[in-house]
Design an enzyme around this catalytic site. Sequence first.
Site, PDB file in Angstrom:
ATOM      1  N   CYS A   2       0.887  -1.357  -0.156  1.00  0.00           N
ATOM      2  CA  CYS A   2      -0.042  -0.197  -0.052  1.00  0.00           C
ATOM      3  C   CYS A   2       0.906   1.176   0.072  1.00  0.00           C
ATOM      4  O   CYS A   2       2.044   1.367   0.266  1.00  0.00           O
ATOM      5  CB  CYS A   2      -0.878   0.026   1.178  1.00  0.00           C
ATOM      6  SG  CYS A   2      -1.940  -1.493   1.296  1.00  0.00           S
ATOM      7  N   ARG A  27       2.359   1.743  -8.378  1.00  0.00           N
ATOM      8  CA  ARG A  27       2.561   0.410  -7.809  1.00  0.00           C
ATOM      9  C   ARG A  27       1.297  -0.427  -7.941  1.00  0.00           C
ATOM     10  O   ARG A  27       1.433  -1.450  -7.302  1.00  0.00           O
ATOM     11  CB  ARG A  27       2.711   0.572  -6.407  1.00  0.00           C
ATOM     12  CG  ARG A  27       4.101   1.781  -6.384  1.00  0.00           C
ATOM     13  CD  ARG A  27       3.986   2.087  -4.731  1.00  0.00           C
ATOM     14  NE  ARG A  27       3.590   1.225  -3.909  1.00  0.00           N
ATOM     15  CZ  ARG A  27       4.184   1.049  -2.557  1.00  0.00           C
ATOM     16  NH1 ARG A  27       5.268   1.813  -2.496  1.00  0.00           N
ATOM     17  NH2 ARG A  27       3.855   0.101  -1.819  1.00  0.00           N
ATOM     18  N   TRP A  74      -3.470  -1.865  -1.466  1.00  0.00           N
ATOM     19  CA  TRP A  74      -3.267  -3.018  -2.352  1.00  0.00           C
ATOM     20  C   TRP A  74      -3.810  -4.136  -1.462  1.00  0.00           C
ATOM     21  O   TRP A  74      -3.233  -4.394  -0.450  1.00  0.00           O
ATOM     22  CB  TRP A  74      -1.986  -3.318  -2.785  1.00  0.00           C
ATOM     23  CG  TRP A  74      -1.508  -4.492  -3.290  1.00  0.00           C
ATOM     24  CD1 TRP A  74      -1.285  -5.632  -2.658  1.00  0.00           C
ATOM     25  CD2 TRP A  74      -1.710  -4.994  -4.783  1.00  0.00           C
ATOM     26  NE1 TRP A  74      -0.806  -6.543  -3.572  1.00  0.00           N
ATOM     27  CE2 TRP A  74      -1.359  -6.099  -4.827  1.00  0.00           C
ATOM     28  CE3 TRP A  74      -1.829  -4.205  -5.871  1.00  0.00           C
ATOM     29  CZ2 TRP A  74      -1.241  -6.752  -6.116  1.00  0.00           C
ATOM     30  CZ3 TRP A  74      -1.975  -4.698  -7.028  1.00  0.00           C
ATOM     31  CH2 TRP A  74      -1.697  -6.125  -7.185  1.00  0.00           C
ATOM     32  N   ASN A 100       0.329   0.002   5.938  1.00  0.00           N
ATOM     33  CA  ASN A 100       0.911  -0.845   5.034  1.00  0.00           C
ATOM     34  C   ASN A 100       1.473  -2.220   5.499  1.00  0.00           C
ATOM     35  O   ASN A 100       2.144  -1.883   6.682  1.00  0.00           O
ATOM     36  CB  ASN A 100       1.891  -0.208   4.241  1.00  0.00           C
ATOM     37  CG  ASN A 100       2.542  -0.826   3.069  1.00  0.00           C
ATOM     38  OD1 ASN A 100       2.004  -2.063   2.596  1.00  0.00           O
ATOM     39  ND2 ASN A 100       3.741  -0.561   2.650  1.00  0.00           N
ATOM     40  N   GLY A 101       0.946  -3.368   5.249  1.00  0.00           N
ATOM     41  CA  GLY A 101       1.557  -4.624   5.632  1.00  0.00           C
ATOM     42  C   GLY A 101       0.456  -5.453   6.322  1.00  0.00           C
ATOM     43  O   GLY A 101      -0.715  -5.168   5.670  1.00  0.00           O
ATOM     44  N   GLU A 482       9.499 -21.763 -18.649  1.00  0.00           N
ATOM     45  CA  GLU A 482       9.649 -20.652 -17.914  1.00  0.00           C
ATOM     46  C   GLU A 482      10.737 -19.614 -18.390  1.00  0.00           C
ATOM     47  O   GLU A 482      10.742 -18.514 -18.779  1.00  0.00           O
ATOM     48  CB  GLU A 482       9.464 -20.597 -16.425  1.00  0.00           C
ATOM     49  CG  GLU A 482       9.522 -19.285 -15.592  1.00  0.00           C
ATOM     50  CD  GLU A 482       8.410 -18.356 -16.415  1.00  0.00           C
ATOM     51  OE1 GLU A 482       7.764 -18.547 -16.831  1.00  0.00           O
ATOM     52  OE2 GLU A 482       8.339 -16.966 -16.015  1.00  0.00           O
ATOM     53  N   LYS A 486      10.634 -16.112 -20.389  1.00  0.00           N
ATOM     54  CA  LYS A 486      11.247 -14.875 -19.980  1.00  0.00           C
ATOM     55  C   LYS A 486      12.192 -14.315 -21.118  1.00  0.00           C
ATOM     56  O   LYS A 486      12.048 -13.046 -21.535  1.00  0.00           O
ATOM     57  CB  LYS A 486      12.052 -15.118 -18.804  1.00  0.00           C
ATOM     58  CG  LYS A 486      11.156 -15.380 -17.575  1.00  0.00           C
ATOM     59  CD  LYS A 486      10.519 -13.906 -17.033  1.00  0.00           C
ATOM     60  CE  LYS A 486       9.236 -13.804 -17.357  1.00  0.00           C
ATOM     61  NZ  LYS A 486       8.126 -14.724 -17.406  1.00  0.00           N
ATOM     62  N   GLU A 489      10.002 -13.163 -24.145  1.00  0.00           N
ATOM     63  CA  GLU A 489       9.017 -11.730 -24.268  1.00  0.00           C
ATOM     64  C   GLU A 489       9.740 -10.545 -24.195  1.00  0.00           C
ATOM     65  O   GLU A 489       9.058  -9.633 -24.309  1.00  0.00           O
ATOM     66  CB  GLU A 489       8.003 -12.290 -23.166  1.00  0.00           C
ATOM     67  CG  GLU A 489       8.380 -12.311 -21.761  1.00  0.00           C
ATOM     68  CD  GLU A 489       7.287 -12.477 -20.810  1.00  0.00           C
ATOM     69  OE1 GLU A 489       6.079 -11.831 -21.103  1.00  0.00           O
ATOM     70  OE2 GLU A 489       7.359 -13.040 -19.932  1.00  0.00           O
ATOM     71  N   HIS A 505      13.958 -37.081 -30.789  1.00  0.00           N
ATOM     72  CA  HIS A 505      12.977 -37.435 -31.307  1.00  0.00           C
ATOM     73  C   HIS A 505      12.458 -36.080 -32.462  1.00  0.00           C
ATOM     74  O   HIS A 505      11.612 -35.945 -32.924  1.00  0.00           O
ATOM     75  CB  HIS A 505      11.578 -37.594 -30.560  1.00  0.00           C
ATOM     76  CG  HIS A 505      11.836 -38.849 -29.413  1.00  0.00           C
ATOM     77  ND1 HIS A 505      11.835 -40.085 -29.996  1.00  0.00           N
ATOM     78  CD2 HIS A 505      12.158 -38.824 -28.221  1.00  0.00           C
ATOM     79  CE1 HIS A 505      12.127 -40.925 -28.865  1.00  0.00           C
ATOM     80  NE2 HIS A 505      12.148 -39.823 -27.841  1.00  0.00           N
ATOM     81  N   LYS A 604       0.006  -6.592 -19.721  1.00  0.00           N
ATOM     82  CA  LYS A 604       0.422  -7.099 -18.433  1.00  0.00           C
ATOM     83  C   LYS A 604      -0.828  -8.229 -17.916  1.00  0.00           C
ATOM     84  O   LYS A 604      -0.619  -9.177 -17.327  1.00  0.00           O
ATOM     85  CB  LYS A 604       0.385  -6.094 -17.070  1.00  0.00           C
ATOM     86  CG  LYS A 604       0.792  -6.689 -15.908  1.00  0.00           C
ATOM     87  CD  LYS A 604       1.936  -7.398 -15.790  1.00  0.00           C
ATOM     88  CE  LYS A 604       2.229  -8.197 -14.491  1.00  0.00           C
ATOM     89  NZ  LYS A 604       3.317  -9.325 -14.472  1.00  0.00           N
TER      90      LYS A 604
HETATM   91  C1  AGP Z   1       4.462 -13.693 -18.072  1.00  0.00           C
HETATM   92  O1  AGP Z   1       5.786 -13.356 -18.103  1.00  0.00           O
HETATM   93  C2  AGP Z   1       3.692 -13.243 -18.865  1.00  0.00           C
HETATM   94  N1  AGP Z   1       3.442 -11.763 -19.238  1.00  0.00           N
HETATM   95  C3  AGP Z   1       2.174 -13.867 -19.389  1.00  0.00           C
HETATM   96  O2  AGP Z   1       2.582 -15.228 -20.003  1.00  0.00           O
HETATM   97  C4  AGP Z   1       1.318 -14.027 -18.109  1.00  0.00           C
HETATM   98  O3  AGP Z   1       1.926 -15.075 -17.401  1.00  0.00           O
HETATM   99  C5  AGP Z   1      -0.005 -14.804 -18.715  1.00  0.00           C
HETATM  100  O4  AGP Z   1      -0.504 -13.727 -19.518  1.00  0.00           O
HETATM  101  C6  AGP Z   1      -0.969 -14.863 -17.346  1.00  0.00           C
HETATM  102  O5  AGP Z   1      -1.033 -13.832 -16.840  1.00  0.00           O
HETATM  103  P1  AGP Z   1      -1.954 -14.042 -15.436  1.00  0.00           P
HETATM  104  O6  AGP Z   1      -0.821 -14.795 -14.629  1.00  0.00           O
HETATM  105  O7  AGP Z   1      -2.363 -12.674 -14.930  1.00  0.00           O
HETATM  106  O8  AGP Z   1      -3.283 -14.883 -15.711  1.00  0.00           O
END
Ligand code: AGP
Length: 609
Positions: A2, A27, A74, A100-101, A482, A486, A489, A505, A604
């Site tokens: 927060c 934030r 938050w 906050n906390g 993963e 990273k 993207e 394969h 996001k």
């Molecule tokens: C993760 O680095 C990406 N930005 C994307 O794959 C993300 O994980 C995916 O869109 C799912 O988002 P969410 O966890 O908010 O559901």
Amino acid sequence: MCGIVGFVGRDHAKEKIIDGLKRLEYRGYDSAGIALPINGKIEIRKHVGEIKNLEKIIGDADYDSSAGIGHTRWATHGVPSDVNAHPHGNSDNTIAIVHNGIIENYQEIKERLVKEYGITFKSDTDSEVIAHLIGVFYKGDLLEAVNKAVAEMRGAYAVGAIAAAEPDKIVAVRKDAPLVAGIGKGCNFIASDIPALLKYVREVYLIENNETVVLTKDDIKIYDEKGNTVKRDVFHVTWDADAAEKEGYEHFMLKEIHEQPKGIYETLTRRINDDGTINLDGISMTKEDIEGFNKIYIVACGTAYHAGLVGKLIIEKMARVPVEVDIASEFRYRDPFVDENTLFIAISQSGETLDTLAALREARKKGARILSVVNVVGSSVARESDDVFYTWAGPEIAVASTKAYTTQLICMYLIGLYMGSTKGTVDKELYTGMLEELKALPDKVERILQNEEDIAALAKQYHRREQVFFIGRGLDSGVSYEGSLKLKEISYINSFAIAAGELKHGTIALMEEETLVFALATQDFLYEKMVSNVEEIKARGARIVAVAKEGRTEIEKVADQVIYIPDCADEVAPVLAVVPLQIFAYYVARYRGCNIDKPKNLAKSVTVE
Ligand code: AGP
């Protein structure tokens, strides 16, 4: 996390507080509010949603004063709503606080305040107990009342408090949550973060743990937990506003990579009782429910899906129930086998991903019980679940998910242990051993972060590559996906993950001189297999960067470079192995001059199909 802002001066507290809160909007928050001492009372205005909603209800009326406190929330306890927004007042609003906390023992404090003082609580938050505690202890001295209240509280907090009877004073205290005091001319400030103050001050006191600060317009006093006055050097802020929002980090992504030890600690520790049992607050699944599940689906997108890949192996091992992991956009269209004996686990950082939400609704329609692992309190996925397991990672701003992923993994372990201990499919030794391994993770992640420079050097060496492979077996396979996402993207490099055993394969046809391959080899029982896989691709001229546990040096004979992670049990290695891959991706993108926090074409939260 927060946002807190407080001001004491000659006039116009409202304007300075609202302005400070706006500087904390980056934030992420779900509601905002302000409290001003006016004519012997404290007037509180607060509203769910954006700060502009708060400004509308304040209007231009003569709602102003020479002191006050403000807050952007938050949510952690209590969904986002007007009544759950801060500031919170005591029963007659003669005291107001912002917090906050998390107050861990708020339930017992609340019960005592109701029983002994007949207090009626207005909100569902933990924070409200602070206002009432100060209220019952207040005898005309706000500092004394705050100290007495704090003595009753357990948890993490930065608190700002005002009293109607002392309208030109703010008392603030911190424990495990940030707090600064801004030194103005004829006025002074408190804030949770420096950016809130940069328009008005450049000199601050950094308040340390268990310290209390008393602000008037001409004076700032800092006390230690014994009540002794503390002499604190002034910190001169040289950052600009943009740098300050990232607390000195170049990008939110790097800041959030470094916030992982705290996020893991917050997500884990508050759920382990003193007796070692796991308390899954917010989870109402009964023993019968858990024993009745004959199938578990973990459904998500992107990084959250990759957390599910790890979760599958962990939960199957501990709860001894078949777990199927699926991409949400696939699950919803394949008429999956789901019924009332199915547990559907949705993982989502934002809690707003439409594909995940739609898959959840499909599973509910077919009778499944819905458990979600979410980072945003009160988000759509959370609201539509029977049980919600929050990752207390704090707001994740960078599009590339990092701290949400590692805290999602923590939730997978806790769900597996909780279900396994409930069903008796996890023996005491495994249970206790796993808890010890999980508790050791924050420090081990910290140790990897201290190795940032070496990984950055690796990124510099390889940042011009246009193709990178990630391979692994077992739990390392999920982490490879993963690591590949990273890199892909944020650096736009064509990276590719595949189970190491699958290489022969088909994919091994792509291996040639200098092909760059990250080989994850953290699983002891699969280590020799991984060494052979590396030998196979090495024989075709590939360049290998291995990730292995300290002490497993055999792989040095075949890999070109090895990134070591602290030793740990195989089961928890994913939480550690992913961190070097996050750092590598970050620095490759940085050397390539990419827009790291906002990569092209990405959002996001993907709230469309
Ligand atoms: C993760 O680095 C990406 N930005 C994307 O794959 C993300 O994980 C995916 O869109 C799912 O988002 P969410 O966890 O908010 O559901």
